[in-house]
Design a protein around this motif. Structure first.
Motif, PDB file in Angstrom:
ATOM      1  N   UNK A  60       0.819  -1.215   0.000  1.00  0.00           N
ATOM      2  CA  UNK A  60       0.000   0.000   0.000  1.00  0.00           C
ATOM      3  C   UNK A  60       0.856   1.269   0.000  1.00  0.00           C
ATOM      4  N   UNK A  61       2.177   1.106   0.040  1.00  0.00           N
ATOM      5  CA  UNK A  61       3.049   2.294   0.107  1.00  0.00           C
ATOM      6  C   UNK A  61       3.297   2.832  -1.319  1.00  0.00           C
ATOM      7  N   UNK A  62       2.854   4.062  -1.606  1.00  0.00           N
ATOM      8  CA  UNK A  62       2.947   4.602  -2.971  1.00  0.00           C
ATOM      9  C   UNK A  62       4.348   4.546  -3.574  1.00  0.00           C
ATOM     10  N   UNK A  63       5.373   4.926  -2.799  1.00  0.00           N
ATOM     11  CA  UNK A  63       6.746   4.947  -3.339  1.00  0.00           C
ATOM     12  C   UNK A  63       7.204   3.531  -3.710  1.00  0.00           C
ATOM     13  N   UNK A  64       6.766   2.562  -2.917  1.00  0.00           N
ATOM     14  CA  UNK A  64       7.149   1.170  -3.204  1.00  0.00           C
ATOM     15  C   UNK A  64       6.448   0.707  -4.478  1.00  0.00           C
ATOM     16  N   UNK A  65       5.172   1.039  -4.607  1.00  0.00           N
ATOM     17  CA  UNK A  65       4.423   0.636  -5.805  1.00  0.00           C
ATOM     18  C   UNK A  65       5.057   1.236  -7.059  1.00  0.00           C
ATOM     19  N   UNK A  66       5.471   2.504  -6.948  1.00  0.00           N
ATOM     20  CA  UNK A  66       6.033   3.182  -8.117  1.00  0.00           C
ATOM     21  C   UNK A  66       7.277   2.424  -8.626  1.00  0.00           C
ATOM     22  N   UNK A  67       8.142   2.066  -7.698  1.00  0.00           N
ATOM     23  CA  UNK A  67       9.362   1.329  -8.059  1.00  0.00           C
ATOM     24  C   UNK A  67       9.033  -0.039  -8.646  1.00  0.00           C
ATOM     25  N   UNK A  68       8.094  -0.725  -7.996  1.00  0.00           N
ATOM     26  CA  UNK A  68       7.730  -2.078  -8.445  1.00  0.00           C
ATOM     27  C   UNK A  68       7.127  -2.020  -9.847  1.00  0.00           C
ATOM     28  N   UNK A  69       6.265  -1.034 -10.079  1.00  0.00           N
ATOM     29  CA  UNK A  69       5.617  -0.904 -11.391  1.00  0.00           C
ATOM     30  C   UNK A  69       6.679  -0.663 -12.474  1.00  0.00           C
ATOM     31  N   UNK A  70       7.649   0.211 -12.183  1.00  0.00           N
ATOM     32  CA  UNK A  70       8.730   0.458 -13.152  1.00  0.00           C
ATOM     33  C   UNK A  70       9.469  -0.837 -13.477  1.00  0.00           C
ATOM     34  N   UNK A  71       9.774  -1.569 -12.434  1.00  0.00           N
ATOM     35  CA  UNK A  71      10.501  -2.833 -12.592  1.00  0.00           C
ATOM     36  C   UNK A  71       9.668  -3.819 -13.427  1.00  0.00           C
ATOM     37  N   UNK A  72       8.370  -3.883 -13.130  1.00  0.00           N
ATOM     38  CA  UNK A  72       7.487  -4.817 -13.847  1.00  0.00           C
ATOM     39  C   UNK A  72       7.361  -4.438 -15.325  1.00  0.00           C
ATOM     40  N   UNK A  73       7.280  -3.137 -15.587  1.00  0.00           N
ATOM     41  CA  UNK A  73       7.180  -2.707 -16.993  1.00  0.00           C
ATOM     42  C   UNK A  73       8.456  -3.062 -17.754  1.00  0.00           C
ATOM     43  N   UNK A  78     -10.433 -12.051   3.957  1.00  0.00           N
ATOM     44  CA  UNK A  78     -11.391 -10.953   3.934  1.00  0.00           C
ATOM     45  C   UNK A  78     -10.694  -9.627   4.277  1.00  0.00           C
ATOM     46  N   UNK A  79      -9.806  -9.700   5.258  1.00  0.00           N
ATOM     47  CA  UNK A  79      -9.065  -8.502   5.669  1.00  0.00           C
ATOM     48  C   UNK A  79      -8.154  -8.026   4.525  1.00  0.00           C
ATOM     49  N   UNK A  80      -7.498  -8.989   3.877  1.00  0.00           N
ATOM     50  CA  UNK A  80      -6.566  -8.650   2.793  1.00  0.00           C
ATOM     51  C   UNK A  80      -7.342  -8.054   1.608  1.00  0.00           C
ATOM     52  N   UNK A  81      -8.527  -8.618   1.313  1.00  0.00           N
ATOM     53  CA  UNK A  81      -9.362  -8.071   0.238  1.00  0.00           C
ATOM     54  C   UNK A  81      -9.670  -6.605   0.511  1.00  0.00           C
ATOM     55  N   UNK A  82     -10.027  -6.336   1.764  1.00  0.00           N
ATOM     56  CA  UNK A  82     -10.395  -4.959   2.126  1.00  0.00           C
ATOM     57  C   UNK A  82      -9.199  -4.036   1.946  1.00  0.00           C
ATOM     58  N   UNK A  83      -8.038  -4.467   2.475  1.00  0.00           N
ATOM     59  CA  UNK A  83      -6.835  -3.622   2.356  1.00  0.00           C
ATOM     60  C   UNK A  83      -6.472  -3.404   0.890  1.00  0.00           C
ATOM     61  N   UNK A  84      -6.573  -4.461   0.086  1.00  0.00           N
ATOM     62  CA  UNK A  84      -6.176  -4.367  -1.331  1.00  0.00           C
ATOM     63  C   UNK A  84      -7.154  -3.527  -2.156  1.00  0.00           C
ATOM     64  N   UNK A  85      -8.434  -3.591  -1.806  1.00  0.00           N
ATOM     65  CA  UNK A  85      -9.423  -2.856  -2.625  1.00  0.00           C
ATOM     66  C   UNK A  85      -9.615  -1.419  -2.143  1.00  0.00           C
ATOM     67  N   UNK A  86      -9.298  -1.181  -0.882  1.00  0.00           N
ATOM     68  CA  UNK A  86      -9.576   0.158  -0.341  1.00  0.00           C
ATOM     69  C   UNK A  86      -8.368   1.082  -0.316  1.00  0.00           C
ATOM     70  N   UNK A  87      -7.178   0.547  -0.634  1.00  0.00           N
ATOM     71  CA  UNK A  87      -6.002   1.413  -0.535  1.00  0.00           C
ATOM     72  C   UNK A  87      -6.089   2.525  -1.596  1.00  0.00           C
ATOM     73  N   UNK A  88      -5.368   3.622  -1.309  1.00  0.00           N
ATOM     74  CA  UNK A  88      -5.471   4.806  -2.182  1.00  0.00           C
ATOM     75  C   UNK A  88      -4.790   4.601  -3.537  1.00  0.00           C
TER      76      UNK A  88
END
Ligand code: DC
Length: 217
Positions: A96-109, A170-180
């Motif tokens: 859920x950490x934006x900076x981490x997602x940004x790096x991961x997305x770059x790597x995945x692309x 159920x908890x993980x679904x909520x965290x994954x669907x509700x994160x910003x």
């Protein structure tokens, strides 16, 4: 060619994606494994999961690679270690950490460039590969997914309780669907594949029928 497979935890995405990758001779990239690898390192190093900055700086000194379905964390094979209940419990925080997602997305692309890939995760069709040739949203009921996860863990001799797993899913679904940032969401142009009461082979054939143009979208 790029194929995106998204969906909630335990829907069968990775099992199906691996089979499809073999049949089509594509590279399979499990993006969840990348968030899991960083989470494992944070646990091992005793990083405080409430401290986002520590998680971000950990990524700066971490090397994550996926080579032929084997996950390497700083050069060490961690393919099974990233699937423990402890990592399950913490990984949504890391993801859920934006900076981490940004790096991961770059790597995945970068991983998807110049090669045929089948990539699974939560934001592949929406964010990582919005121009993917095919997008599938693979899903199943919470109970069905908890049953599968329960079986997977008991098969590995973990002592787990079904009700606990159901609550965690159920908890993980909520965290994954509700994160910003990049929440788990079906892409507008994704094909929904419901895997309830279907065998793996049935799901594989259903997806293949779309890829081969036999099914009507
Ligand atoms: O697919 P998985 O259960 O191994 O994923 C682990 C976690 O990582 C999951 O809670 C959601 C997150 N994830 C994500 O946010 N984005 C992705 N592309 C893949 C996984």
């Amino acid at each position: 060619m790029n194929i995106a497979i998204d969906g909630p935890a335990g829907a069968g995405k990775s099992t199906v994606a691996k089979i499809l990758a073999k049949k089509l001779n594509y590279n399979y990239i499990d993006t969840g494994a990348m968030y899991r690898a960083l989470t494992l390192k944070a646990i091992q190093e005793g990083v405080d999961f409430n401290n986002t900055n520590s998680l971000v700086s950990l990524l700066e000194t971490t090397k994550i690679e996926i080579i032929h379905e084997t996950v390497f964390l700083d050069g060490k094979d961690v393919t099974s270690e990233i699937r423990t209940p402890e990592v399950d419990q913490k990984v949504s925080i890391t993801a859920a950490v934006p900076e981490i997602r940004k790096e991961m997305v770059n790597l995945q692309r970068r991983m998807a460039k110049n090669t045929n890939v089948i990539m699974d995760g939560r934001d592949i069709g929406t964010v990582v590969l919005p121009d993917a040739n095919f997008k599938f949203f693979v899903t199943a009921s919470e109970e069905e997914r908890a049953k599968r996860r329960f079986k997977e863990l008991t098969d590995k001799n973990y002592e787990v309780d079904y009700e606990y797993i159901l609550k965690e899913i159920s908890k993980r679904d909520k965290l994954d669907t509700k994160r910003k940032v990049s929440p788990l969401k079906q892409a507008d142009d994704a094909i929904i594949i419901n895997t309830n009461n279907k065998t793996i082979e049935e799901v594989v054939q259903e997806i293949l029928s779309y890829i081969k143009g036999e099914a009507i979208m």
